[in-house]
Design a protein around this motif. Structure first.
Motif: not given
Length: 264
Positions: A43-54
Motif C-alpha cells: 500500500q503506497p502512502i496516499l499523499v494528501g489523504h487523511h491517512s498520510e500522517r498515520a
C-alpha cells in the motif's frame, strides 16, 4: 575460584548477554511487524489523504524497530564470538593449578617438533639416500606421505626462521615453567605492617594489599603504575606477584601516605 573457573564463568556470562540480545532482537522485530500490520502489503502512502500522517508514522516506527532488531542481533553475534574466544583460550598462566603439567607437555611437544624439522631437513639434503628412502624416513619421523613426497620431489625443507621461532618458544616455555615451579614451591602468607595487611597468594599468583582506609593519591598513583588494581569484591589492591610488585610494597609500606576519607 581458579582461572579456569573464572574463564568458564566469563564465557557463560557472554552467552547470557547474547541470549538477552536475541530476545530483544526478536521483540523489536515483532514490534516492527506490528507497527504496519494494519497496512496492506504494498500500500503506497496516499499523499494528501487523511491517512498520510498515520501511515508515515507507522513506517517510521517499523523502520526504527527493525534497525533496533538488527543492532541487537549483531550484539548477540558479538557476545557469542566473545564466549567462543574465551572458551578457546588455551594460554597457560603460571598461576593455573595445572600450569606445571601443561608447560612440561608444551615443552615436550615443541621439542619433538624441533627435532622433527631438523631431522627432516637433514634427510632431504642427504645425498647418499634415494628418493624412496628419503620419503620412508620422513614418514617415520611423523610427516604424512603426501607431504613427504612433495618435500623430496621439490627439495623443500623447513626454513630457518621456523626453527628459530620454535626454539624461542621452547626457551620461553622453559622460563615460564621455572616460574610456575617456583610458585608451587612457596606457601601463601599474610603479614601486617603498620595496619596494612599484605597477602602473598602464590597459589593464585596474586599479591594483595589491604589498607585501613583510602591511601593517599601519591600511593595510589604508584600502585596503578606498578600494575595494581582496586578490587571491589575483595576490598583490596591486587597485582600479579613478582619481584617488582613485592619491591613496590616494601616502598609503599615504608613511606605510606596518611589515609583520607574520600572513598576508593
Amino acid at each position: 575460584m581458579t582461572r579456569k573457573e573464572r574463564q568458564e564463568a566469563r564465557a557463560e556470562r557472554y552467552r547470557e548477554y547474547a541470549d538477552n540480545a536475541d530476545k530483544r532482537a526478536t521483540a523489536a522485530f515483532n514490534a516492527s511487524s506490528a507497527a504496519v500490520e494494519h497496512i496492506p502489503l504494498g500500500q503506497p502512502i496516499l499523499v494528501g489523504h487523511h491517512s498520510e500522517r498515520a501511515h508515515r508514522r507507522a513506517l517510521e516506527r517499523s523502520n526504527s524497530s527493525m534497525m533496533r532488531s538488527v543492532h541487537e542481533s549483531e550484539k548477540a553475534a558479538y557476545y557469542r564470538q566473545k564466549a567462543e574466544a574465551v572458551e578457546n583460550n588455551d594460554n597457560i598462566y603460571i598461576g593455573d593449578d595445572d600450569a606445571v603439567e601443561r608447560l612440561k607437555k608444551k615443552i615436550a611437544e615443541l621439542t619433538a617438533l624441533q627435532e622433527q624439522m631438523k631431522g627432516a631437513n637433514k634427510i632431504v639434503r642427504a645425498k647418499s639416500m634415494s628418493d624412496v628412502d628419503k620419503i620412508d624416513a620422513l614418514v617415520h619421523l611423523g610427516i604424512s606421505r603426501p607431504k613427504a613426497n612433495k618435500m623430496v620431489g621439490s627439495q623443500i625443507i623447513f626454513p630457518g626462521y621456523m626453527l628459530t621461532n620454535n626454539n624461542a618458544k621452547i626457551n620461553a616455555a622453559k622460563k615460564q615453567l621455572a616460574k610456575a615451579e617456583a610458585l608451587t614451591s612457596k606457601e601463601d602468607r599474610e603479614y601486617t605492617i603498620d595496619d596494612i595487611t599484605i597477602e602473598e597468594c602464590y597459589s593464585e599468583n596474586r599479591v594483595r594489599i589491604y589498607f585501613p582506609g583510602k591511601p593517599g593519591e601519591e600511593t595510589r598513583t604508584k600502585m596503578k603504575r606498578g600494575g595494581f588494581h582496586w578490587s571491589k569484591t575483595l576490598g583490596c589492591w591486587q597485582c600479579y606477584i613478582n619481584r617488582r610488585s613485592l619491591d613496590l610494597i616494601k616502598e609503599i609500606t615504608s613511606q605510606t601516605n596518611k589515609p583520607d576519607n574520600n572513598g576508593i
